[in-house]
Design a protein around this motif. Structure first.
Motif, PDB file in Angstrom:
ATOM      1  N   PHE A 105       0.804  -1.236  -0.124  1.00  0.00           N
ATOM      2  CA  PHE A 105       0.035   0.002  -0.081  1.00  0.00           C
ATOM      3  C   PHE A 105       0.852   1.317   0.034  1.00  0.00           C
ATOM      4  CE2 PHE A 105      -2.735  -3.038   3.034  1.00  0.00           C
ATOM      5  CZ  PHE A 105      -3.370  -3.366   1.699  1.00  0.00           C
ATOM      6  N   TYR A 106       2.214   1.206   0.178  1.00  0.00           N
ATOM      7  CA  TYR A 106       2.932   2.471   0.197  1.00  0.00           C
ATOM      8  C   TYR A 106       4.156   2.381  -0.621  1.00  0.00           C
ATOM      9  CZ  TYR A 106       0.538   2.178   4.790  1.00  0.00           C
ATOM     10  OH  TYR A 106      -0.431   2.187   5.696  1.00  0.00           O
ATOM     11  N   ASP A 107       4.663   3.847  -0.711  1.00  0.00           N
ATOM     12  CA  ASP A 107       5.625   4.124  -1.854  1.00  0.00           C
ATOM     13  C   ASP A 107       6.763   3.890  -0.855  1.00  0.00           C
ATOM     14  OD1 ASP A 107       7.760   5.142  -3.250  1.00  0.00           O
ATOM     15  OD2 ASP A 107       6.696   6.863  -3.921  1.00  0.00           O
ATOM     16  N   THR A 108       7.429   2.858  -0.933  1.00  0.00           N
ATOM     17  CA  THR A 108       8.564   2.352  -0.355  1.00  0.00           C
ATOM     18  C   THR A 108       9.711   3.155  -0.497  1.00  0.00           C
ATOM     19  OG1 THR A 108       9.226   0.567  -1.370  1.00  0.00           O
ATOM     20  CG2 THR A 108       7.663   0.142   0.250  1.00  0.00           C
ATOM     21  N   ASP A 109      10.161   3.661  -1.633  1.00  0.00           N
ATOM     22  CA  ASP A 109      11.361   4.377  -2.115  1.00  0.00           C
ATOM     23  C   ASP A 109      11.084   5.608  -1.149  1.00  0.00           C
ATOM     24  OD1 ASP A 109      12.650   2.688  -3.418  1.00  0.00           O
ATOM     25  OD2 ASP A 109      11.627   3.370  -5.261  1.00  0.00           O
ATOM     26  N   VAL A 132      -8.754  -7.147   0.285  1.00  0.00           N
ATOM     27  CA  VAL A 132      -8.347  -5.901  -0.335  1.00  0.00           C
ATOM     28  C   VAL A 132      -9.538  -5.354  -1.125  1.00  0.00           C
ATOM     29  CG1 VAL A 132      -5.852  -5.815  -0.290  1.00  0.00           C
ATOM     30  CG2 VAL A 132      -7.205  -6.905  -2.248  1.00  0.00           C
ATOM     31  N   GLY A 133      -9.642  -4.150  -1.435  1.00  0.00           N
ATOM     32  CA  GLY A 133     -10.775  -3.500  -2.333  1.00  0.00           C
ATOM     33  C   GLY A 133     -10.758  -4.023  -3.896  1.00  0.00           C
ATOM     34  N   ASP A 134     -11.794  -3.932  -4.515  1.00  0.00           N
ATOM     35  CA  ASP A 134     -11.746  -4.199  -5.828  1.00  0.00           C
ATOM     36  C   ASP A 134     -10.574  -3.844  -6.824  1.00  0.00           C
ATOM     37  OD1 ASP A 134     -13.997  -5.466  -5.460  1.00  0.00           O
ATOM     38  OD2 ASP A 134     -15.352  -4.053  -6.141  1.00  0.00           O
ATOM     39  N   ASP A 135     -10.225  -2.474  -6.200  1.00  0.00           N
ATOM     40  CA  ASP A 135      -8.792  -1.911  -6.833  1.00  0.00           C
ATOM     41  C   ASP A 135      -7.467  -2.378  -6.287  1.00  0.00           C
ATOM     42  OD1 ASP A 135      -9.112  -0.792  -4.412  1.00  0.00           O
ATOM     43  OD2 ASP A 135      -9.029   1.204  -5.014  1.00  0.00           O
ATOM     44  N   GLY A 136      -7.635  -3.422  -5.743  1.00  0.00           N
ATOM     45  CA  GLY A 136      -6.267  -3.886  -4.987  1.00  0.00           C
ATOM     46  C   GLY A 136      -5.706  -3.011  -3.876  1.00  0.00           C
ATOM     47  N   ASP A 137      -6.788  -1.950  -3.466  1.00  0.00           N
ATOM     48  CA  ASP A 137      -6.087  -1.222  -2.314  1.00  0.00           C
ATOM     49  C   ASP A 137      -6.753  -1.583  -1.029  1.00  0.00           C
ATOM     50  OD1 ASP A 137      -4.849   0.890  -1.117  1.00  0.00           O
ATOM     51  OD2 ASP A 137      -5.536   2.445  -2.255  1.00  0.00           O
ATOM     52  N   GLU A 138      -6.276  -0.958   0.169  1.00  0.00           N
ATOM     53  CA  GLU A 138      -6.608  -1.523   1.410  1.00  0.00           C
ATOM     54  C   GLU A 138      -8.084  -1.000   1.769  1.00  0.00           C
ATOM     55  OE1 GLU A 138      -4.682   1.024   4.361  1.00  0.00           O
ATOM     56  OE2 GLU A 138      -3.648   1.966   2.727  1.00  0.00           O
ATOM     57  N   LEU A 139      -8.666  -1.853   2.453  1.00  0.00           N
ATOM     58  CA  LEU A 139     -10.084  -1.434   2.880  1.00  0.00           C
ATOM     59  C   LEU A 139      -9.849  -0.392   3.767  1.00  0.00           C
ATOM     60  CD1 LEU A 139     -11.673  -5.023   3.008  1.00  0.00           C
ATOM     61  CD2 LEU A 139     -12.156  -3.534   1.204  1.00  0.00           C
ATOM     62  N   PRO A 140     -11.084   0.213   3.888  1.00  0.00           N
ATOM     63  CA  PRO A 140     -11.075   1.402   5.174  1.00  0.00           C
ATOM     64  C   PRO A 140     -11.333   0.944   6.322  1.00  0.00           C
ATOM     65  CG  PRO A 140     -13.098   1.578   3.708  1.00  0.00           C
ATOM     66  CD  PRO A 140     -12.361   0.512   3.089  1.00  0.00           C
ATOM     67  N   LEU A 141     -10.913   1.578   7.498  1.00  0.00           N
ATOM     68  CA  LEU A 141     -11.003   1.467   8.875  1.00  0.00           C
ATOM     69  C   LEU A 141     -10.682  -0.147   9.261  1.00  0.00           C
ATOM     70  CD1 LEU A 141     -14.554   3.128   8.933  1.00  0.00           C
ATOM     71  CD2 LEU A 141     -12.305   4.019   9.447  1.00  0.00           C
ATOM     72  N   ARG A 197      -5.794   8.843   4.114  1.00  0.00           N
ATOM     73  CA  ARG A 197      -6.436   8.534   2.777  1.00  0.00           C
ATOM     74  C   ARG A 197      -7.386   9.585   2.508  1.00  0.00           C
ATOM     75  NH1 ARG A 197      -8.409   2.675   1.687  1.00  0.00           N
ATOM     76  NH2 ARG A 197      -7.916   3.474  -0.502  1.00  0.00           N
ATOM     77  N   TRP A 198      -8.191  10.060   3.294  1.00  0.00           N
ATOM     78  CA  TRP A 198      -9.123  11.103   3.319  1.00  0.00           C
ATOM     79  C   TRP A 198      -8.418  12.384   2.701  1.00  0.00           C
ATOM     80  CZ3 TRP A 198     -11.896  14.229   7.800  1.00  0.00           C
ATOM     81  CH2 TRP A 198     -12.795  15.118   7.415  1.00  0.00           C
ATOM     82  N   ALA A 199      -7.306  12.729   3.381  1.00  0.00           N
ATOM     83  CA  ALA A 199      -6.548  13.959   2.972  1.00  0.00           C
ATOM     84  C   ALA A 199      -5.880  13.793   1.568  1.00  0.00           C
ATOM     85  CB  ALA A 199      -5.381  14.321   3.906  1.00  0.00           C
ATOM     86  N   LEU A 200      -5.167  12.556   1.373  1.00  0.00           N
ATOM     87  CA  LEU A 200      -4.376  12.157  -0.002  1.00  0.00           C
ATOM     88  C   LEU A 200      -5.190  11.565  -0.821  1.00  0.00           C
ATOM     89  CD1 LEU A 200      -1.464  10.696   2.031  1.00  0.00           C
ATOM     90  CD2 LEU A 200      -1.576  12.948   1.208  1.00  0.00           C
ATOM     91  N   ASP A 201      -6.084  10.878  -0.632  1.00  0.00           N
ATOM     92  CA  ASP A 201      -6.779  10.387  -1.866  1.00  0.00           C
ATOM     93  C   ASP A 201      -8.255  10.676  -1.832  1.00  0.00           C
ATOM     94  OD1 ASP A 201      -4.378   8.869  -2.240  1.00  0.00           O
ATOM     95  OD2 ASP A 201      -5.148   7.285  -0.840  1.00  0.00           O
TER      96      ASP A 201
END
Length: 379
Positions: free
Chosen positions: A36-40, A54-63, A105-109
């Motif tokens: 889920f993160y930009d490790t670099d 994970v969600g349909d987009d492969g991202d983490e589920l909320p909460l 995720r609210w602030a960034l995405d």
């Protein structure tokens, strides 16, 4: 007043209670490539993720933290046979980060979140709607130890018939960035008390224990909590202080009515950092001076990561299982102890026999927010 643990449940990167203890016994390092993160960008490449959907987009589920918390609270209550419809049941949740990842995720995405969901009342009441109250305390990395202390107080005051003390935390980008920015290179492994250790890695998960007054618990109790000692030394924003830690340990012994000679096992905080490990070793040397040969000492963060607000109660449940099973898991990642820990009876390489009936559980947080518990198992 002594209180009894009548039910418990936890979730870590290894899975549930049994799977986690089996992994500890086998010495399994549960870390893997960070998701889920930009490790670099954050300078962290590994972590101890809970393996959930994970969600349909492969991202983490909320909460995610609240989801795990609800699972563990429900599991512990069922195992304890508690009926919230007939009894006064309070829930106290200790956390370091609450649902900080949801705010990020609210602030960034732009992923929306309702502010009331940042407190764990909503998650707990989904599985325990009849709970008398749900209290969230944020006390850094000793948070679930503080939740345990507050649970003991509620029972002693007669304010509840049973109390669920819990802890939960999920990784957040800001916390990962903090540990990455203080390292020259990404930390490859979390190695408590190890010579040349590189630093901490984050874990995640949840844990819950159901507590009753010992006189009301019956013969099937898992363990007795004899006492929890607290300190808030405010020595430094992040650096631990020997004096503050010693104060918490001695407060725990006083409340539990034990001496250092009575304690046969210590579950160390053991974060694998430059400052915590020698400071904790010095505090243990001070408190257990003259109590030869001293307690057996192990730590679990090399196997499950630093689980922040969950850490105290996770260590407590491992101490319970070690005393019940007669076997103490080795400290994963430890092969050559630091010089400061030369006086400790660290468990290295293979599990050690355990005849202890009384154990001490250490948890320390930023700002000198410390919690130390003493528990007893009768078997």
């Amino acid at each position: 007043m002594h209180v009894a643990i009548t039910g418990a449940d936890l979730l870590t990167c290894h899975g549930g209670t049994d799977a986690t203890y089996a992994a500890l016994t086998k010495g399994v390092d549960g870390s893997r490539a960070l998701r889920f993160y930009d490790t670099d960008r954050i300078n962290v490449t590994r972590g101890y993720h809970v393996d959930d959907e994970v969600g349909d987009d492969g991202d983490e589920l909320p909460l995610r933290a609240g989801r795990w918390l609800a699972r563990c609270v429900l599991g512990a209550v069922r195992k304890a046979g508690v009926d919230p419809a007939r009894e006064r049941v309070s829930v106290i949740v200790g956390t370091g980060l609450r649902e900080l990842r949801a705010v990020e995720r609210w602030a960034l995405d732009g992923v929306p979140v309702r502010r009331r969901e940042l407190h764990f009342t909503t998650a707990v009441r989904e599985v325990l709607p009849e709970a008398s109250e749900v209290i969230t305390v944020s006390n850094a990395c000793s948070a679930s130890g503080h939740a345990l202390a507050l649970a003991q107080d509620l029972l002693a005051a007669g304010e509840a018939d049973a109390v669920v003390a819990a802890g939960c935390d999920a990784m957040s980008e800001s916390m990962l960035t903090m540990i990455g920015r203080v390292a020259d290179a990404p930390t490859p492994a979390l190695q408590p008390f190890q010579e040349g250790r590189a630093g901490v890695l984050l874990g995640e998960g949840a844990v819950a224990v159901v507590l009753r007054r010992a006189a009301d618990a019956g013969p099937s109790a898992l363990a007795t909590v004899l006492g929890t000692g607290l300190s808030c030394d405010a020595h430094h924003e992040t650096a631990p202080d020997v004096g503050g830690i010693v104060a918490a340990m001695r407060d725990a012994h006083r409340r539990a009515g034990v001496t250092p000679q009575d304690i046969g096992l210590v579950l160390a905080h053991g974060t694998g950092t430059a400052l915590n490990d020698p400071t904790e070793a010095a505090a243990l040397d001070t408190v257990f001076a003259g109590a030869a040969p001293g307690p057996v000492v192990t730590g679990i963060k090399g196997a499950i990561g630093h689980t922040s607000g969950s850490a105290a109660l996770m260590s407590l449940l491992v101490a319970v299982e070690a005393m019940r099973s007669g076997s103490v898991p080795a400290t994963v990642g430890l092969t050559k102890p630091i010089e400061a820990a030369a006086g400790l009876r660290l468990v290295i390489g293979e599990p050690a026999p355990c005849e202890a009936r009384v154990a001490q559980v250490n948890a320390f947080g930023f700002g000198g927010v410390n919690a130390v518990s003493v528990i007893r198992v009768d078997r």
